[in-house]
Design an enzyme around this catalytic site. Structure first.
Site: not given
Length: 294
Positions: A40, A68, A82, A174
């Protein structure tokens, strides 16, 4: 000779993955550039970028698992999932305790299903979902199977948590944040994301765009770095020439399906597939040959 190989880029927040590819393309003056695993725009972290003939190996990293570190903030929801999106709902919440948080995180480990967000690059009817979302449309999305190998709490605060996750390709962090919030009876959004690993490429070994620009040659790694999970075989001069010309050869069996092939000078040639003929010998067929760029 044109450059070929891969760069373990530290993508900065604020750039799209395509922006990074465009930067590399201009810097090296080369058209053939690709990346493995879109990040993203607001996210940072590991973005393997392939240049020259090495772009033919992108598929071998596309299915790799990823890790992540993410921050989740309680109390509101956005259209993007987000904190860069428009707030579509907010509500007071009772902050979950540590045990509740850990139990919720543990419940997502394993094989599960996830509905992709509207703001994603998945195509439905020839249109990318984020294009439809920007036009004010919401379409039904089918749940996709994902695997979460590990999900652990790093820290917690009054407003949210930070967690580490290792997951299969196609997992939207997300959406995971929103789903974790739902499990805890809270609205939640992702407020920070950094990708720490793609396959064998780690955050600690990344190079920034500034470092790449300062030393272009040193930033490039050999193309075979993407194939650490595949065994290697060394071919003779005659065998090397044969596979470079697309011919199968008979050689000693390694016991693997796919192998990395190196010539007699230990230069990486490409990937071959073994077709077993006997207990000791096999037919080695070229699958992907990386001829030098011209």
């Amino acid at each position: 000779m044109m450059q070929s190989g891969l760069i373990n880029v530290l993508k900065p927040p604020g750039m799209t993955s395509h922006d990074v590819v465009a930067f590399v393309r201009r810097l090296y003056n080369i058209k053939r550039v690709g990346h493995a695993g879109t990040l993203d725009p607001a996210a940072a972290g590991v973005l393997p970028v392939f240049i020259g003939n090495a772009t033919r190996l992108v598929e071998y990293l596309a299915d790799a698992d990823k890790s992540y570190r993410a921050e989740l903030t309680f109390g509101f929801a956005t259209d993007t999932g987000d904190d860069t999106g428009q707030v579509i709902n907010s509500q007071p919440y009772t902050r979950p305790n540590s045990n509740q948080i850990k139990e919720a995180l543990a419940s997502f480990i394993g094989e599960t299903e996830q509905i992709p967000p509207m703001y994603s690059a998945i195509k439905i009817g020839g249109k990318k979902l984020y294009e439809l979302a920007r036009a004010g449309q919401v379409v039904e999305r089918k749940a996709r199977k994902i695997i979460i190998d590990d999900l652990s709490l790093v820290t917690e605060s009054e407003t949210g948590i930070v967690f580490d996750v290792t997951c299969s390709k196609g997992t939207y962090i997300r959406t995971l944040c929103a789903d974790i919030g739902h499990r805890l009876n809270c609205l939640a959004v992702m407020s920070f994301l950094v990708r720490t690993r793609v396959g064998s490429f780690c955050l600690e070994q990344t190079v920034t765009l500034e470092e790449i620009a300062a030393n272009k040659e040193q930033a490039i790694q050999n193309a075979d770095k993407v194939l650490t999970h595949i065994p290697a075989i060394l071919l003779s001069e005659q065998e090397s020439q044969a596979v470079k010309n697309g011919r199968s050869i008979c050689c000693m069996r390694s016991g693997a399906d796919l192998v990395k092939m190196y010539d007699y000078q230990k230069n990486f040639i490409g990937i071959g597939r073994e077709i077993c003929q006997s207990e000791d010998h096999t037919t080695l067929t070229p699958v992907k040959i990386l001829s030098p760029d011209r």
